[in-house]
Structure formats: C-alpha cells, structure tokens
Design an enzyme around this catalytic site. Structure first.
Site, PDB file in Angstrom:
ATOM      1  N   TYR A  49       0.853  -1.265   0.041  1.00 43.84           N
ATOM      2  CA  TYR A  49       0.238  -0.144  -0.127  1.00 43.84           C
ATOM      3  C   TYR A  49       0.790   1.283   0.052  1.00 43.84           C
ATOM      4  O   TYR A  49       1.855   1.395   0.963  1.00 43.84           O
ATOM      5  CB  TYR A  49      -0.857   0.036   1.248  1.00 43.84           C
ATOM      6  CG  TYR A  49      -1.866   1.180   1.195  1.00 43.84           C
ATOM      7  CD1 TYR A  49      -3.232   0.807   0.718  1.00 43.84           C
ATOM      8  CD2 TYR A  49      -1.541   2.211   1.667  1.00 43.84           C
ATOM      9  CE1 TYR A  49      -4.038   1.783   0.500  1.00 43.84           C
ATOM     10  CE2 TYR A  49      -2.665   3.333   1.369  1.00 43.84           C
ATOM     11  CZ  TYR A  49      -3.753   2.927   1.087  1.00 43.84           C
ATOM     12  OH  TYR A  49      -4.913   4.016   0.898  1.00 43.84           O
TER      13      TYR A  49
ATOM     14  N   GLN B  49     -11.010  -0.200   1.287  1.00 45.71           N
ATOM     15  CA  GLN B  49     -11.376  -1.172   0.181  1.00 45.71           C
ATOM     16  C   GLN B  49     -10.092  -1.602  -0.690  1.00 45.71           C
ATOM     17  O   GLN B  49     -10.228  -2.922  -1.033  1.00 45.71           O
ATOM     18  CB  GLN B  49     -12.323  -0.285  -1.027  1.00 45.71           C
ATOM     19  CG  GLN B  49     -11.551   0.758  -1.541  1.00 45.71           C
ATOM     20  CD  GLN B  49     -11.638   2.154  -1.068  1.00 45.71           C
ATOM     21  OE1 GLN B  49     -11.972   2.277   0.622  1.00 45.71           O
ATOM     22  NE2 GLN B  49     -11.713   3.250  -1.762  1.00 45.71           N
TER      23      GLN B  49
ATOM     24  N   SER C  36       2.838   9.773  12.158  1.00 43.43           N
ATOM     25  CA  SER C  36       4.159   9.838  12.320  1.00 43.43           C
ATOM     26  C   SER C  36       4.516  10.473  13.488  1.00 43.43           C
ATOM     27  O   SER C  36       3.762  11.169  14.186  1.00 43.43           O
ATOM     28  CB  SER C  36       4.797  10.596  11.109  1.00 43.43           C
ATOM     29  OG  SER C  36       6.197  10.782  11.086  1.00 43.43           O
TER      30      SER C  36
ATOM     31  N   GLN D 127       8.357  16.433  10.722  1.00 44.36           N
ATOM     32  CA  GLN D 127       7.298  15.294  10.958  1.00 44.36           C
ATOM     33  C   GLN D 127       5.972  15.853  11.257  1.00 44.36           C
ATOM     34  O   GLN D 127       4.970  15.215  10.842  1.00 44.36           O
ATOM     35  CB  GLN D 127       7.565  14.317  12.115  1.00 44.36           C
ATOM     36  CG  GLN D 127       8.934  13.372  11.999  1.00 44.36           C
ATOM     37  CD  GLN D 127       8.787  12.768  10.480  1.00 44.36           C
ATOM     38  OE1 GLN D 127       7.990  12.046  10.471  1.00 44.36           O
ATOM     39  NE2 GLN D 127       9.476  13.302   9.617  1.00 44.36           N
TER      40      GLN D 127
ATOM     41  N   HIS E 209       3.617  15.981   8.470  1.00 46.18           N
ATOM     42  CA  HIS E 209       2.727  14.997   7.726  1.00 46.18           C
ATOM     43  C   HIS E 209       1.255  15.197   8.036  1.00 46.18           C
ATOM     44  O   HIS E 209       0.603  14.782   7.083  1.00 46.18           O
ATOM     45  CB  HIS E 209       3.423  13.817   8.479  1.00 46.18           C
ATOM     46  CG  HIS E 209       4.580  12.950   7.538  1.00 46.18           C
ATOM     47  ND1 HIS E 209       4.183  12.845   6.488  1.00 46.18           N
ATOM     48  CD2 HIS E 209       5.890  12.872   7.994  1.00 46.18           C
ATOM     49  CE1 HIS E 209       5.639  12.212   5.868  1.00 46.18           C
ATOM     50  NE2 HIS E 209       6.322  12.394   7.080  1.00 46.18           N
TER      51      HIS E 209
ATOM     52  N   GLU F 203       8.900   6.499  16.863  1.00 47.64           N
ATOM     53  CA  GLU F 203       9.063   6.102  15.639  1.00 47.64           C
ATOM     54  C   GLU F 203      10.565   6.410  15.147  1.00 47.64           C
ATOM     55  O   GLU F 203      11.392   5.682  14.720  1.00 47.64           O
ATOM     56  CB  GLU F 203       8.229   6.548  14.598  1.00 47.64           C
ATOM     57  CG  GLU F 203       8.067   6.147  13.152  1.00 47.64           C
ATOM     58  CD  GLU F 203       7.238   6.984  12.404  1.00 47.64           C
ATOM     59  OE1 GLU F 203       7.170   6.370  11.291  1.00 47.64           O
ATOM     60  OE2 GLU F 203       6.463   7.725  12.794  1.00 47.64           O
ATOM     61  N   HIS F 204      10.527   7.777  15.212  1.00 46.22           N
ATOM     62  CA  HIS F 204      12.038   8.292  14.631  1.00 46.22           C
ATOM     63  C   HIS F 204      12.544   8.883  15.978  1.00 46.22           C
ATOM     64  O   HIS F 204      12.066   9.726  16.713  1.00 46.22           O
ATOM     65  CB  HIS F 204      11.919   9.530  13.613  1.00 46.22           C
ATOM     66  CG  HIS F 204      11.101   8.936  12.633  1.00 46.22           C
ATOM     67  ND1 HIS F 204       9.690   9.306  12.360  1.00 46.22           N
ATOM     68  CD2 HIS F 204      11.546   8.428  11.497  1.00 46.22           C
ATOM     69  CE1 HIS F 204       9.531   8.795  11.182  1.00 46.22           C
ATOM     70  NE2 HIS F 204      10.525   8.214  10.602  1.00 46.22           N
TER      71      HIS F 204
ATOM     72  N   ASP G  31      14.490   8.869   5.828  1.00 48.22           N
ATOM     73  CA  ASP G  31      13.206   8.715   4.930  1.00 48.22           C
ATOM     74  C   ASP G  31      13.503   8.514   3.381  1.00 48.22           C
ATOM     75  O   ASP G  31      12.874   7.784   2.981  1.00 48.22           O
ATOM     76  CB  ASP G  31      12.554  10.099   5.224  1.00 48.22           C
ATOM     77  CG  ASP G  31      11.222  10.073   6.101  1.00 48.22           C
ATOM     78  OD1 ASP G  31      11.157   8.870   6.505  1.00 48.22           O
ATOM     79  OD2 ASP G  31      10.520  11.166   5.938  1.00 48.22           O
TER      80      ASP G  31
ATOM     81  N   GLU H 187       0.361 -35.895  28.679  1.00 49.81           N
ATOM     82  CA  GLU H 187      -0.681 -34.825  28.149  1.00 49.81           C
ATOM     83  C   GLU H 187      -1.902 -35.666  27.785  1.00 49.81           C
ATOM     84  O   GLU H 187      -2.747 -35.149  27.274  1.00 49.81           O
ATOM     85  CB  GLU H 187      -0.094 -34.294  26.903  1.00 49.81           C
ATOM     86  CG  GLU H 187       1.062 -33.372  27.453  1.00 49.81           C
ATOM     87  CD  GLU H 187       1.553 -32.302  26.578  1.00 49.81           C
ATOM     88  OE1 GLU H 187       1.039 -32.679  25.075  1.00 49.81           O
ATOM     89  OE2 GLU H 187       2.360 -31.525  26.635  1.00 49.81           O
TER      90      GLU H 187
ATOM     91  N   HIS I  46      -0.688 -39.625  19.993  1.00 50.16           N
ATOM     92  CA  HIS I  46       0.617 -39.296  19.777  1.00 50.16           C
ATOM     93  C   HIS I  46       1.766 -40.402  20.279  1.00 50.16           C
ATOM     94  O   HIS I  46       2.684 -40.842  19.660  1.00 50.16           O
ATOM     95  CB  HIS I  46       0.893 -38.087  20.742  1.00 50.16           C
ATOM     96  CG  HIS I  46       0.442 -36.881  20.111  1.00 50.16           C
ATOM     97  ND1 HIS I  46      -1.105 -36.569  19.931  1.00 50.16           N
ATOM     98  CD2 HIS I  46       0.888 -35.828  19.911  1.00 50.16           C
ATOM     99  CE1 HIS I  46      -1.239 -35.550  19.448  1.00 50.16           C
ATOM    100  NE2 HIS I  46       0.059 -34.769  19.307  1.00 50.16           N
TER     101      HIS I  46
END
Length: 425
Positions: free
Chosen positions: A121, A183, A229, A251, A254, A319-320, A353, A407, A412
């Site tokens: 994506y 979607q 971000s 950032q 964004h 994140e950063h 980046d 068990e 088994h």
C-alpha cells in the site's frame, strides 16, 4: 508547544490514541462489502471517498512508462541512487537456512522461504510518496517475492502521481491498481474479479487503512498497524535550536495527528526551540497541518540529567529518534526503544526517509517497545526441519511416548511406538 514531564507521557499517549470505534465500524462494513461483492464494492467506495469513477483499476503499462518519461532526469537519478542505497542495506539482512547434524545421524534445521504474493500500500491523500514505493518493494524483492501488487489511491484526475509510477518503473513493478483506503486492503486480502489475493500486506496509510489491516489480519499477514508519524529529538545544550525545530516540523507537517517532541537537559535550549518552531511555522507551506500537530501533539520535556532524558525517550518509544548531543554514541547503548535512531547533527530524519538505506516503515505509537522496522525477514517465513535417525528414535522413543501420555494424548504415544513393529516383522 506543550511542556511535558515523564509523568505526563502515559496520559499523552492515551490522548493520541483517541476513539476509533466509529472508524472501525465503518471499516468493518467496507471490508465485508468488498469481500462479498468484489469489484463493484471497490468501485462504489472509490467513487464515494476519492471522487473517482473507475472503469479499470489496473494502471496500464503506457501510464507507467509515460510517468517515467515525464519525470525530470534529475529526479530519476536521485531515485535510482536512493534505490541502490536501500537495496544494498537490505541485502545485508538476507538470512541463511541452516542445518545441524549430530553423531547419531539426526538432522535439525531451519529453512527460509520467501512469500509467494505480497500487496504493497502506497499512501496518497495530502502528498505523494515515491519513497514508500522503494521502502516496501525493495526488501520484498531482496527476499525473493515473485509477485508484488501495488495499490495507491487515484488523484482527482484519475491519475497516480508520476513520481510513484516512475519509481515503480525503475523497480520493475508492473502490477499497480488505482485503489486506496480500506477497500484496497480488503481487495488485497480477499481478492476480487480484478485484484488477486495476496499473502501479506505492507505499507502505511491513514486510520482507515490501519484499521482495515487490523480487520483482515489472520486472513493475511500484515507488517504493522501504523499510526501517525512521530519524532523525538534528544538534545543537550550543544544542539542548534534552529536545526532541532526544523527536524520537529519535518514530522509535524505530515499530519495533524503527528507528534514532535524535544527532550533536553537544557532549559535555555528548550526556550529557543519554542521560538524557532513559531518562527519556522510562519512560512512553512504546510503550516496549517504542522501548526495543528504542534499545538496538540508537540511538546518539550526538560530533565535534570541525561539519564532522565534517555529514560523519557524509552518511555515514549518513538518511531524516529534523533540524538543531537555532544557525544551521541554515549547515549546509544542506553536507548532501548526507538524505530530508527539518527546520531549526530547531520543525520536529520529525512536522511533516513529517502536516501541512507534503512527502511522508513517504522513502528509507531510506542510499539517500538516490541517491534522493528520493515525488513527482508518480513517477506520470508521459516520452516523447521526435523529428520530423526533410527538410532535417535531407539534412544528416545519411550521418553517421547511417556511425555505424550503425560498430556493424555495416547494417539501421539502410539505414533511413536508404532515403529517398534519394524523390529517384530
């Protein structure tokens, strides 16, 4: 900018999470509709949310080549060099299958296999992201994924940004669909008449994309549920206020829900950074977005010691993380939680980046406490290899059967003991 303390971090994180129940309900409906009605549902939601009526989802080869031809040679050269850097970095991550044999003839091991089909994506909306094309597709290619399908929202003119398509052309990606939002995630997860299903979906997006990935997880794998971000700049009195402010705003621009926090041991620097942020916001093209981000989720934490400052960084698990101190390597060993760590005054966040090589798809919302940047391993899976020898079976069969009966799994136990009949014949 807000003044924060370590004690405020938990409440601040909760504030950023917000209430997503309404969005989640909408996403659930969209995903179910696409799963049931395929292309017709995708068309309906593309028309509704993007304002585009699509007859064909797939981007034609002519559109891709035209985008490549229309992009300036300067930008093509930069993209190609960045792609080489990114590929070189990720090639160092490729794992090796391994096998271990023992004296009794037993062989154990681990086999790495690339995924068959991956969906990537690439976000659209308020900006175009050729860098996201590279960061998602290159590690998949390095891992050996044979089929990579890319989805990205169409613009108002029913076109995909030329930078995105040109980058895809450079990387050799030909399967591209003009669909975005929840979607698109549902189409990749379940397949439609036009879009074949995939095994894993990667790439960042808005809240609806993130929630859709959460909704389809289990039917397919995902890389992470990415939030807005975020950046933390850890600095002492040696940092330049203008550079700190510029990096925070890199950032903040964004998204209105992006966060930018300065953690420093210097009250004097903190005051100067606040003034610089206001000054730089004045002529920033995306000032409305960045101002909203800084007003709501921007902040400064001032601590008495560097140890307290690093502890605050670990609490935030950003994140950063930029480390702009006199000796940034001195702090590196104590930093436990951050998606990407940028050391020194010349390692501003955009270096990572776009160009340096490490992946910019990073854990957000504090998930750097337990997760990692997107990498080659994300596009591979492991299989255990077990080959027991006859000698090993004879030595351990009774123990294994006894463990099974512990068990209460008699089947088994018998599956192990059945081999004894070989010696009764």
């Amino acid at each position: 900018m807000n003044r924060l303390t370590r004690e405020d971090i938990k409440e601040w994180k909760a504030k950023r999470q917000g209430d997503t129940s309404e969005a989640a309900a909408s996403v659930e409906e969209i995903v179910k509709d696409v799963r049931t009605h395929g292309d017709s549902a995708v068309r309906k939601y593309t028309d509704k949310f993007d304002g585009v009526s699509l007859s064909e989802f797939r981007v034609s080869s002519e559109e891709i080549s035209d985008a490549y031809e229309s992009l300036s040679g300067k930008y093509l050269d930069i993209i190609q060099e960045a792609a080489r850097n990114i590929r070189r970095f990720h090639e160092k991550q490729v794992p090796s299958s391994w096998f271990d044999t023992s004296l009794d003839g037993t062989l154990l091991g681990q086999k790495y296999t690339s995924l068959d089909r991956v969906g990537v994506y690439v976000p659209g909306g308020t900006a175009a992201y050729p860098s996201s094309v590279m960061m998602n597709i290159i590690p998949a290619q390095v891992a050996g994924v044979k089929r990579i399908a890319m989805v990205t929202p169409p613009g108002p003119n029913n076109q995909v940004p030329i930078g995105v398509l040109a980058t895809a052309q450079i990387l050799g990606v030909k399967e591209i669909y003009k669909i975005g939002g929840a979607q698109a995630i549902a189409a990749l997860a379940y397949g439609t008449e036009t879009v074949p299903f995939v095994d894993k979906i990667t790439g960042p997006g808005n809240i609806f994309v993130a929630l859709a990935k959460k909704e389809v997880y289990g039917e397919v794998d995902i890389d992470m549920i990415a939030g807005p971000s975020e950046i933390v700049v850890l600095c002492d009195e040696t940092a330049r206020p203008g550079e700190v402010a510029a990096d925070l705003l890199s950032q903040a621009e964004h998204d209105e829900r992006s966060s930018a926090i300065c953690v420093t041991t210097s009250e004097e620097l903190a005051g100067k950074v606040e003034k610089e942020v206001k000054s730089q916001l004045a002529d920033l093209p995306r000032t409305t977005i960045a101002t909203a981000s800084m007003d709501t989720y921007g902040g400064i934490i001032v601590t008495e010691t560097m140890e307290e400052a690093v502890a605050a960084v670990n609490d935030l698990a950003p994140e950063h993380l930029e480390v702009m101190t006199a000796n940034p390597y001195d702090q590196l060993g104590s930093i436990r939680h951050a998606g990407a760590i940028f050391l020194g005054p010349f390692s501003s966040e955009p270096v990572g980046d776009y160009f340096a090589g490490p992946n910019h798809v990073l854990p957000t919302s504090g998930t750097a406490r337990f997760s990692s940047p997107l990498n080659v391993h994300d596009f591979m899976k492991k299989s255990s290899i077990i080959s027991y020898s006859e000698a090993a079976w004879k030595e351990h069969a009774d123990k294994i059967a006894s463990f099974a009966r512990l068990e209460d799994l008699e089947g088994h136990a018998r599956a192990v003991e059945k081999r004894k009949e070989r010696y009764d014949d």
